[in-house]
Write an enzyme that holds these catalytic residues in place. Structure first.
Site, PDB file in Angstrom:
ATOM      1  N   GLY A 101       0.828  -1.199   0.000  1.00 14.21           N
ATOM      2  CA  GLY A 101       0.000   0.000   0.000  1.00 14.21           C
ATOM      3  C   GLY A 101       0.864   1.252   0.000  1.00 14.21           C
ATOM      4  O   GLY A 101       0.520   2.261  -0.617  1.00 14.21           O
ATOM      5  N   SER A 102       1.994   1.180   0.690  1.00 11.77           N
ATOM      6  CA  SER A 102       2.905   2.321   0.710  1.00 11.77           C
ATOM      7  C   SER A 102       3.442   2.598  -0.694  1.00 11.77           C
ATOM      8  O   SER A 102       3.560   3.754  -1.116  1.00 11.77           O
ATOM      9  CB  SER A 102       4.080   2.051   1.660  1.00 11.77           C
ATOM     10  OG  SER A 102       3.593   1.769   2.948  1.00 11.77           O
ATOM     11  N   ASP A 208      -7.425   1.045   3.927  1.00 13.89           N
ATOM     12  CA  ASP A 208      -8.172   0.449   5.035  1.00 13.89           C
ATOM     13  C   ASP A 208      -9.649   0.288   4.720  1.00 13.89           C
ATOM     14  O   ASP A 208     -10.429  -0.023   5.630  1.00 13.89           O
ATOM     15  CB  ASP A 208      -8.064   1.353   6.274  1.00 13.89           C
ATOM     16  CG  ASP A 208      -6.666   1.398   6.840  1.00 13.89           C
ATOM     17  OD1 ASP A 208      -5.863   0.531   6.481  1.00 13.89           O
ATOM     18  OD2 ASP A 208      -6.388   2.309   7.645  1.00 13.89           O
ATOM     19  N   SER A 229      -4.136  -1.546   0.060  1.00 13.83           N
ATOM     20  CA  SER A 229      -3.076  -2.365   0.660  1.00 13.83           C
ATOM     21  C   SER A 229      -3.615  -3.775   0.874  1.00 13.83           C
ATOM     22  O   SER A 229      -4.764  -3.945   1.293  1.00 13.83           O
ATOM     23  CB  SER A 229      -2.653  -1.796   2.014  1.00 13.83           C
ATOM     24  OG  SER A 229      -1.887  -2.765   2.725  1.00 13.83           O
ATOM     25  N   HIS A 234      -5.375  -6.263   6.342  1.00 14.92           N
ATOM     26  CA  HIS A 234      -6.424  -5.587   5.576  1.00 14.92           C
ATOM     27  C   HIS A 234      -7.540  -6.532   5.151  1.00 14.92           C
ATOM     28  O   HIS A 234      -7.546  -7.700   5.502  1.00 14.92           O
ATOM     29  CB  HIS A 234      -5.797  -4.841   4.400  1.00 14.92           C
ATOM     30  CG  HIS A 234      -4.997  -3.657   4.867  1.00 14.92           C
ATOM     31  ND1 HIS A 234      -3.655  -3.737   5.159  1.00 14.92           N
ATOM     32  CD2 HIS A 234      -5.363  -2.392   5.160  1.00 14.92           C
ATOM     33  CE1 HIS A 234      -3.221  -2.561   5.586  1.00 14.92           C
ATOM     34  NE2 HIS A 234      -4.242  -1.735   5.606  1.00 14.92           N
ATOM     35  N   ASN A 304      10.848   0.025  -9.285  1.00 12.79           N
ATOM     36  CA  ASN A 304      10.266  -1.285  -9.601  1.00 12.79           C
ATOM     37  C   ASN A 304       9.447  -1.700  -8.399  1.00 12.79           C
ATOM     38  O   ASN A 304       9.996  -2.101  -7.370  1.00 12.79           O
ATOM     39  CB  ASN A 304      11.340  -2.320  -9.910  1.00 12.79           C
ATOM     40  CG  ASN A 304      10.713  -3.694 -10.163  1.00 12.79           C
ATOM     41  OD1 ASN A 304       9.489  -3.835 -10.147  1.00 12.79           O
ATOM     42  ND2 ASN A 304      11.538  -4.695 -10.373  1.00 12.79           N
TER      43      ASN A 304
HETATM   44  C1  LIG Z   1      -4.264   4.051   5.599  1.00  7.57           C
HETATM   45  C2  LIG Z   1      -3.038   3.262   5.230  1.00  7.57           C
HETATM   46  N1  LIG Z   1      -2.323   3.649   4.168  1.00  7.57           N
HETATM   47  C3  LIG Z   1      -1.220   2.982   3.779  1.00  7.57           C
HETATM   48  C4  LIG Z   1      -0.803   1.863   4.455  1.00  7.57           C
HETATM   49  C5  LIG Z   1       0.434   1.142   4.000  1.00  7.57           C
HETATM   50  O1  LIG Z   1       0.145  -0.117   3.487  1.00  7.57           O
HETATM   51  P1  LIG Z   1       1.306  -1.244   3.420  1.00  7.57           P
HETATM   52  O2  LIG Z   1       1.489  -1.752   4.809  1.00  7.57           O
HETATM   53  O3  LIG Z   1       0.756  -2.282   2.507  1.00  7.57           O
HETATM   54  O4  LIG Z   1       2.519  -0.584   2.901  1.00  7.57           O
HETATM   55  C6  LIG Z   1      -1.505   1.429   5.569  1.00  7.57           C
HETATM   56  C7  LIG Z   1      -1.025   0.240   6.291  1.00  7.57           C
HETATM   57  O5  LIG Z   1      -1.645  -0.433   7.004  1.00  7.57           O
HETATM   58  C8  LIG Z   1      -2.653   2.138   5.967  1.00  7.57           C
HETATM   59  O6  LIG Z   1      -3.368   1.755   7.031  1.00  7.57           O
END
Ligand SMILES: Cc1ncc(COP(=O)(O)O)c(C=O)c1O
Length: 454
Positions: A101-102, A208, A229, A234, A304
């Site tokens: 998600g990041s 979320d 994510s 999730h 990537n």
């Molecule tokens: C609102 C939100 N954005 C972004 C992320 C980041 O997701 P990831 O852990 O897959 O990088 C999270 C992670 O839980 C999140 O709660």
């Protein structure tokens, strides 16, 4: 599951043997799942009541093993199917699978910096975003040389307060990057109106909130870009994983380049040697007379961040279950809400817009200012009784060590965000919580209030 076999190269003379072996392996994997992975019975007080976890059965294991047998390793046919299914489910034209998600957030913001856009975001431009949330909603704003402008949240929804949008505006404002906190949709009508009035981009962090709706419309479809994510906490999981959603083919093309090393080529796993464009070896680089292979034409400064086929295989199996997962989350939320209602004198319970149908990630609780106990008292009690708790991510991100010194603006002093930092936490609603676990959670809260808060 059989249909996955058709991703294999076809017309091999050894096909029958391979089919047979695959069937045997699938059967064994299912057997292995039942021998090794089936959950232990719940023992109140002893079994940990997690706030979230992966929920899976033999189908995810078989899907992953099946993908391993093909040994594609990188993003391939399953990743492409997963993208199609995600786009169908969310109702957007394009979904791009990424490795978290990041990463999805990074791709989304970087896409809006592309020089291929008529109005790209420029260094120093401002992006309005909530102070309460997950830090990697904010990180890509900073990483892209943009300036976050933090607005306060509403207590109860923990979403950005639309009343703060106008005061946040400046000549440099170019975008709003919002998050549907813990699955609770932002009040989108005023946000859309504000963005329209000031020609701003909207990115929705939907990490979320998969499956939540506002005015009957799926969140993630209101903005220019949205992100998901698939981390195990999730609504569905691919292990690590995420996605970028967009309805705009031009943004999709740019986002794809940003994800795929910055290259301009849009070949798929099954494109012919002459490329998806049909003229792969005839592209031009300015200043070079000879044509250049499209595969190595770099049109963005990229990364990537792709998802592998094994992850996508798991995602495909999880997508089949997603409606049931979401329904279970809503049921668990409703039970906790009813059970915690008697403690409203001390606990601020979640609220949501009447236009919203949340798809709950968790159950947020704020200890009322003036309560005769602190958040620490309550969460220590719950954790001591094996009920897992989590804080609302960064609380007020401006107070986090890594973010204290970034260039930013705030609207006022962010008092609600500070209260969240001090007094908010959440417990789980995930589908792995059955009636016995929910009853135990509520009984543990009751014990806390009966026992004089310790
Ligand atoms: C609102 C939100 N954005 C972004 C992320 C980041 O997701 P990831 O852990 O897959 O990088 C999270 C992670 O839980 C999140 O709660």
């Amino acid at each position: 599951m059989r249909s996955l076999i058709h991703f294999l190269p076809i017309y091999s003379p050894t096909m029958d043997k391979r089919d047979q072996l695959r069937e045997q392996i699938h059967t064994l994997v299912a057997e292995y799942y039942h021998a090794a992975h089936t959950p232990y019975p719940f023992v109140p007080g002893e079994t940990r009541v997690h706030y979230a976890s992966r929920v899976y059965d033999e189908r995810e294991l078989i899907a992953a093993v099946d993908a391993c047998l093909d040994f594609w390793l990188t993003a391939g046919p399953r990743a492409e199917s997963f993208e199609r299914r995600l786009a169908e489910y969310t109702g957007v034209r394009r979904a791009l699978a990424v490795n978290s998600g990041s990463s999805a957030n990074l791709v989304a913001v970087t896409t809006l910096r592309s020089r291929r856009l008529e109005r790209p975001l420029e260094p120093g431009d401002e992006v309005i975003t909530p102070a309460v949330g997950f830090p990697t909603t904010v990180a890509p704003i900073v990483q892209n040389s943009l300036v976050p402008v933090f607005v306060d949240c509403q207590l109860g929804t923990y979403n950005l307060d639309p009343e703060q949008l106008e005061p946040a505006l400046s000549e440099r404002t170019r975008a709003v990057f919002l998050a549907h906190t813990l699955g609770n949709p932002v009040e989108m009508a005023p946000v859309k109106e504000f963005a329209r009035a000031h020609s701003l981009y909207i990115i929705e962090d939907t990490c979320d909130a998969l499956g939540a709706t506002y005015d009957g419309q799926m969140v993630g479809t209101f903005g220019d870009l949205a992100t998901l994510s698939f981390y195990p906490a999730h609504h569905m999981t691919t292990g690590e994983g995420g996605a970028v959603l967009t309805d705009d083919p031009r943004l999709a093309r740019i986002a794809r380049s940003v994800r795929d090393w910055g290259r301009g080529c849009w070949c798929r796993h099954d494109s012919p040697p002459t490329g998806a464009c049909g003229r792969r070896f005839q592209w031009k680089i300015p200043g070079l007379e000879e044509p250049y292979d499209h595969r190595y034409l770099f049109v963005e400064i990229g990364y990537n961040l792709k998802m592998t086929d094994v992850q996508a295989a798991i995602g495909l199996a999880q997508l089949d279950k997603l409606p049931d997962f979401i329904a279970a989350r809503k049921r668990n939320f409703a039970r906790l809400y009813a059970g915690l209602k008697p403690y409203e004198e001390y606990l601020i319970l979640p609220t949501w817009s009447e236009r919203a149908d949340p798809s709950w990630f968790a159950f947020p609780i704020t200890v009322q200012p003036g309560a005769p106990f602190t958040r620490h008292d309550l969460t220590t009690f719950l954790e001591g009784r094996n009920v897992e708790t989590r804080l609302l991510f960064a609380g007020n991100v401006v107070r986090q060590p890594g973010y204290r010194h970034i260039e930013h603006r705030t609207v006022g002093d962010l008092p609600n965000s500070d209260l969240v930092l001090r007094s908010t936490f959440f417990v789980g609603v995930y589908p792995g919580l059955d009636d016995a676990r929910i009853a135990y959670m509520l009984e543990t809260f009751a014990d806390f209030f009966r026992s004089g808060y310790s």
